[in-house]
Design a protein around this motif. Sequence first.
Motif, PDB file in Angstrom:
ATOM      1  N   SER A 158       0.069  -4.164  -6.929  1.00 46.44           N
ATOM      2  CA  SER A 158      -1.073  -4.784  -6.273  1.00 46.44           C
ATOM      3  C   SER A 158      -0.591  -5.434  -4.988  1.00 46.44           C
ATOM      4  O   SER A 158       0.613  -5.514  -4.721  1.00 46.44           O
ATOM      5  CB  SER A 158      -1.706  -5.858  -7.170  1.00 46.44           C
ATOM      6  OG  SER A 158      -0.818  -6.958  -7.324  1.00 46.44           O
ATOM      7  N   GLU A 159      -1.528  -5.916  -4.184  1.00 43.82           N
ATOM      8  CA  GLU A 159      -1.135  -6.561  -2.940  1.00 43.82           C
ATOM      9  C   GLU A 159      -0.393  -7.863  -3.202  1.00 43.82           C
ATOM     10  O   GLU A 159       0.461  -8.273  -2.417  1.00 43.82           O
ATOM     11  CB  GLU A 159      -2.373  -6.837  -2.073  1.00 43.82           C
ATOM     12  CG  GLU A 159      -3.020  -5.584  -1.508  1.00 43.82           C
ATOM     13  CD  GLU A 159      -4.147  -5.916  -0.553  1.00 43.82           C
ATOM     14  OE1 GLU A 159      -4.357  -7.119  -0.297  1.00 43.82           O
ATOM     15  OE2 GLU A 159      -4.812  -4.985  -0.070  1.00 43.82           O
ATOM     16  N   GLU A 160      -0.717  -8.513  -4.314  1.00 43.94           N
ATOM     17  CA  GLU A 160      -0.134  -9.822  -4.597  1.00 43.94           C
ATOM     18  C   GLU A 160       1.322  -9.719  -5.041  1.00 43.94           C
ATOM     19  O   GLU A 160       2.191 -10.410  -4.527  1.00 43.94           O
ATOM     20  CB  GLU A 160      -0.945 -10.568  -5.669  1.00 43.94           C
ATOM     21  CG  GLU A 160      -2.284 -11.085  -5.193  1.00 43.94           C
ATOM     22  CD  GLU A 160      -3.304  -9.968  -4.990  1.00 43.94           C
ATOM     23  OE1 GLU A 160      -3.179  -8.932  -5.677  1.00 43.94           O
ATOM     24  OE2 GLU A 160      -4.189 -10.133  -4.139  1.00 43.94           O
ATOM     25  N   TYR A 170       8.403  -4.581   1.451  1.00 47.79           N
ATOM     26  CA  TYR A 170       6.940  -4.613   1.469  1.00 47.79           C
ATOM     27  C   TYR A 170       6.433  -5.669   2.452  1.00 47.79           C
ATOM     28  O   TYR A 170       5.549  -5.401   3.281  1.00 47.79           O
ATOM     29  CB  TYR A 170       6.408  -4.899   0.067  1.00 47.79           C
ATOM     30  CG  TYR A 170       4.897  -4.954  -0.010  1.00 47.79           C
ATOM     31  CD1 TYR A 170       4.141  -3.791  -0.133  1.00 47.79           C
ATOM     32  CD2 TYR A 170       4.222  -6.178   0.040  1.00 47.79           C
ATOM     33  CE1 TYR A 170       2.755  -3.837  -0.199  1.00 47.79           C
ATOM     34  CE2 TYR A 170       2.845  -6.232  -0.026  1.00 47.79           C
ATOM     35  CZ  TYR A 170       2.111  -5.060  -0.146  1.00 47.79           C
ATOM     36  OH  TYR A 170       0.743  -5.122  -0.202  1.00 47.79           O
ATOM     37  N   ARG A 220       3.839   0.098  -5.519  1.00 42.48           N
ATOM     38  CA  ARG A 220       3.382  -1.291  -5.644  1.00 42.48           C
ATOM     39  C   ARG A 220       2.238  -1.361  -6.643  1.00 42.48           C
ATOM     40  O   ARG A 220       1.364  -0.505  -6.674  1.00 42.48           O
ATOM     41  CB  ARG A 220       2.908  -1.777  -4.280  1.00 42.48           C
ATOM     42  CG  ARG A 220       2.543  -3.247  -4.204  1.00 42.48           C
ATOM     43  CD  ARG A 220       3.753  -4.116  -4.104  1.00 42.48           C
ATOM     44  NE  ARG A 220       3.378  -5.516  -3.846  1.00 42.48           N
ATOM     45  CZ  ARG A 220       4.246  -6.497  -3.739  1.00 42.48           C
ATOM     46  NH1 ARG A 220       5.543  -6.253  -3.879  1.00 42.48           N
ATOM     47  NH2 ARG A 220       3.849  -7.732  -3.491  1.00 42.48           N
ATOM     48  N   LYS A 257       4.359  -4.905   5.860  1.00 44.25           N
ATOM     49  CA  LYS A 257       3.010  -5.462   5.957  1.00 44.25           C
ATOM     50  C   LYS A 257       2.881  -6.321   7.209  1.00 44.25           C
ATOM     51  O   LYS A 257       1.887  -6.234   7.938  1.00 44.25           O
ATOM     52  CB  LYS A 257       2.702  -6.292   4.707  1.00 44.25           C
ATOM     53  CG  LYS A 257       1.266  -6.784   4.625  1.00 44.25           C
ATOM     54  CD  LYS A 257       1.010  -7.495   3.309  1.00 44.25           C
ATOM     55  CE  LYS A 257      -0.431  -7.975   3.212  1.00 44.25           C
ATOM     56  NZ  LYS A 257      -0.687  -8.683   1.915  1.00 44.25           N
ATOM     57  N   ILE A 287      -2.015   0.722  -2.219  1.00 44.72           N
ATOM     58  CA  ILE A 287      -1.515   0.395  -3.546  1.00 44.72           C
ATOM     59  C   ILE A 287      -1.341   1.685  -4.339  1.00 44.72           C
ATOM     60  O   ILE A 287      -2.193   2.574  -4.314  1.00 44.72           O
ATOM     61  CB  ILE A 287      -2.493  -0.559  -4.277  1.00 44.72           C
ATOM     62  CG1 ILE A 287      -2.628  -1.867  -3.482  1.00 44.72           C
ATOM     63  CG2 ILE A 287      -2.017  -0.847  -5.685  1.00 44.72           C
ATOM     64  CD1 ILE A 287      -1.324  -2.561  -3.194  1.00 44.72           C
TER      65      ILE A 287
END
Length: 225
Positions: free
Chosen positions: A71-73, A117, A69, A121, A129
């Motif tokens: 980033s988290e976004e 993802y 991934r 989550k 990340i």
Amino acid sequence: MTNVSGTPAKKATRQGLFEFAIQTLEKRGWAVSRIPRGGKASLRLISKGTEKHKVSIRTSQDAWIAFPRKSEEAGWVTLDDVDYVVAASVNDRHNPTEARVHMIPADDARARFDRAYDARKSAGHTLPIGRGIWLSLYDKEANDPVSYVGAGMGLDYSPLAVLNLTKDGLPHGDNEVDDEQLADEKRDSVPAHMVEASLTIPEAKRRLAETLGVPEVAIKIIIEH
């Protein structure tokens, strides 16, 4: 990043799977070339006449593939930059009898990794990340266990080629295969679905039945606390 090459035997298998993928593409009429300044060794440009695509070749010795991934976004390293994922995998982690090559549209792969993802989550998993998110190629997609969300690309996209490993060995290859893939032998002793998923009783029964060669109805689990 994790060094997934492992032993010399695993490194040779990884390179053999990579070479099998390239040979399969070439037999299908694609010219395969490196991408100038492409960075990752797994990236290739394939062309057939005026048609051109960027692909990421993923190898797997346990039938799971990964992308990290960004980033988290949003966003996936390498996967966001390609048109197709070419997955070269054995059919079974412990007793591989076949090597298979699949060509998976990157749009579908991105959607599956996004689902995976989000599901993990929501389930409270720790998802650093840069660490790979793994999807099973040959398990059917399911919501339980959560690690099967997004699974099944190897089932939905028929193999371009199948190599019978009981009769033929993998081709020899000396291509560089970068560690960013994080796809081979993710946890040397523990499969990905056991690392990332909370183990449910139905899943434990399924795995025990598969290991022991008995029907699931023959498995009874008692928890004393």
